[in-house]
Design an enzyme around this catalytic site. Structure first.
Site, PDB file in Angstrom:
ATOM      1  N   ASP A 182       0.831  -1.201   0.000  1.00 11.80           N
ATOM      2  CA  ASP A 182       0.000   0.000   0.000  1.00 11.80           C
ATOM      3  C   ASP A 182       0.870   1.258   0.000  1.00 11.80           C
ATOM      4  OD1 ASP A 182      -2.299   1.473   0.044  1.00 11.80           O
ATOM      5  OD2 ASP A 182      -2.786   1.106   2.146  1.00 11.80           O
TER       6      ASP A 182
ATOM      7  N   ASN B  19     -10.246  -2.459  -6.746  1.00  6.01           N
ATOM      8  CA  ASN B  19      -9.353  -1.620  -7.564  1.00  6.01           C
ATOM      9  C   ASN B  19      -9.871  -1.372  -8.986  1.00  6.01           C
ATOM     10  OD1 ASN B  19      -6.265  -2.904  -6.073  1.00  6.01           O
ATOM     11  ND2 ASN B  19      -7.474  -1.092  -5.536  1.00  6.01           N
ATOM     12  N   TRP B  20     -10.815  -2.228  -9.448  1.00  2.00           N
ATOM     13  CA  TRP B  20     -11.402  -2.003 -10.786  1.00  2.00           C
ATOM     14  C   TRP B  20     -12.113  -0.650 -10.854  1.00  2.00           C
ATOM     15  CZ3 TRP B  20      -9.518  -4.828 -14.440  1.00  2.00           C
ATOM     16  CH2 TRP B  20      -9.243  -6.189 -14.246  1.00  2.00           C
TER      17      TRP B  20
HETATM   18  C1  FPP Z   1      -1.256   0.135  -3.571  1.00  2.98           C
HETATM   19  O1  FPP Z   1      -0.913   1.500  -3.572  1.00  2.98           O
HETATM   20  C2  FPP Z   1      -0.786  -0.584  -4.745  1.00  2.98           C
HETATM   21  C3  FPP Z   1      -1.552  -1.206  -5.691  1.00  2.98           C
HETATM   22  C4  FPP Z   1      -3.023  -1.196  -5.667  1.00  2.98           C
HETATM   23  C5  FPP Z   1      -0.948  -1.920  -6.816  1.00  2.98           C
HETATM   24  C6  FPP Z   1       0.281  -2.704  -6.529  1.00  2.98           C
HETATM   25  C7  FPP Z   1       0.972  -2.985  -7.790  1.00  2.98           C
HETATM   26  C8  FPP Z   1       2.311  -2.994  -7.995  1.00  2.98           C
HETATM   27  C9  FPP Z   1       3.307  -2.765  -6.919  1.00  2.98           C
HETATM   28  C10 FPP Z   1       2.842  -3.186  -9.352  1.00  2.98           C
HETATM   29  C11 FPP Z   1       2.621  -4.501 -10.000  1.00  2.98           C
HETATM   30  C12 FPP Z   1       2.805  -5.667  -9.144  1.00  2.98           C
HETATM   31  C13 FPP Z   1       3.314  -6.863  -9.485  1.00  2.98           C
HETATM   32  C14 FPP Z   1       3.204  -7.983  -8.539  1.00  2.98           C
HETATM   33  C15 FPP Z   1       4.019  -7.099 -10.744  1.00  2.98           C
HETATM   34  P1  FPP Z   1      -2.078   2.560  -3.730  1.00  2.98           P
HETATM   35  O2  FPP Z   1      -2.231   2.863  -5.174  1.00  2.98           O
HETATM   36  O3  FPP Z   1      -3.287   2.057  -3.050  1.00  2.98           O
HETATM   37  O4  FPP Z   1      -1.478   3.806  -2.978  1.00  2.98           O
HETATM   38  P2  FPP Z   1      -2.282   4.895  -2.130  1.00  2.98           P
HETATM   39  O5  FPP Z   1      -2.967   4.157  -1.025  1.00  2.98           O
HETATM   40  O6  FPP Z   1      -1.193   5.787  -1.628  1.00  2.98           O
HETATM   41  O7  FPP Z   1      -3.215   5.579  -3.050  1.00  2.98           O
END
Ligand code: FPP
Length: 234
Positions: A8, A56-57
């Site tokens: 996260d 997340n979608w």
């Molecule tokens: C959370 O940060 C992260 C995600 C929802 C996506 C995670 C994906 C990756 C690290 C890249 C691809 C992964 C692999 C396994 C190849 P957030 O976007 O929720 O951050 P925020 O809470 O600060 O908005």
């Protein structure tokens, strides 16, 4: 040992740098690489990463497609590293709901690494813990309906074996980055006895050092599984 991670804080980290959210996700991939490498070196047998939840979608379309592209590129780009390091890839979640190209690449990588023995890297993709349980309940109901099993055969093991994670031992440790202290629909059944570790670091800041800290913290805890300290000691 099985470690599960809620990655996260990519978005907030990027914002801090004055960049867009996708910049954060891209840097998050380096943390994925670092964490997987450290786990393999330490002899961790399973590493499960929450890469994309069903919720997340609902993010902006541009971010969703950027994440899918990143996923596709990463699976493609890391396949040889996985093979070289004897790491088996696996995925849990509604894989059929992913874009066809991603699902195809993923299935191919899973097949090509199926013989690898050192560690299993499990990606939770389009995953929701509640949907996983609903799906398992339906499977079990069908078996009851067709008289394949009877009511008294429903137990913890049957439920575990009906989840996406069938055959994978439950995680002992859950790590969540970015200071949030929530489970967010991740591995609801499987985390029943896990220790939770929270760090203020954003996911792109997470690295081997941070993983060692989490494991050291875990090792200093007493896991009692509902028993008393005296019972555990004897
Ligand atoms: C959370 O940060 C992260 C995600 C929802 C996506 C995670 C994906 C990756 C690290 C890249 C691809 C992964 C692999 C396994 C190849 P957030 O976007 O929720 O951050 P925020 O809470 O600060 O908005």
């Amino acid at each position: 040992m099985h470690i599960a991670v809620i990655m996260d804080g990519n978005g907030r980290w990027a914002k801090q740098q004055g960049k867009n959210r996708v910049f954060g996700h891209r840097h998050g991939v380096s943390s994925v690489r670092d964490t997987a490498e450290a786990c393999a070196e330490l002899g961790v047998k399973y590493l499960t990463l929450y890469a994309f939840s069903t919720e997340n979608w609902f993010r902006p379309q541009l971010e969703v497609s950027a994440l899918m592209t990143l996923l596709l590129k990463t699976i493609n780009g890391e396949l040889n590293t996985l093979l070289k390091n004897d790491i088996r890839l696996n995925a849990i979640g509604d894989i059929d709901s992913l874009p066809k190209s991603v699902a195809k690449e993923l299935r191919e990588a899973i097949e090509k690494t199926a013989h690898c023995k050192r560690m299993e890297l499990v990606l939770a993709l389009s995953y929701s813990g509640r949907s996983e349980i609903v799906r398992a309940m339906k499977q079990i109901a069908l078996k009851i309906q067709s008289k394949e099993i009877s009511l008294h055969e429903i137990d913890d093991n049957l439920i575990s074996d009906s989840l996406y994670t069938a055959g994978i031992p439950d995680p002992e440790l859950l790590i969540r980055t970015s200071g949030e202290k929530r489970i967010s629909n991740f591995l609801l059944w499987q985390l029943a006895y896990a220790e939770f570790y929270f760090t203020e670091k954003f996911w792109p800041e997470f690295n081997k050092e941070e993983l060692y800290k989490a494991i050291l913290d875990f090792q200093n805890r007493e896991r009692r599984f509902g028993k008393t300290s005296e019972q555990i000691a004897s």
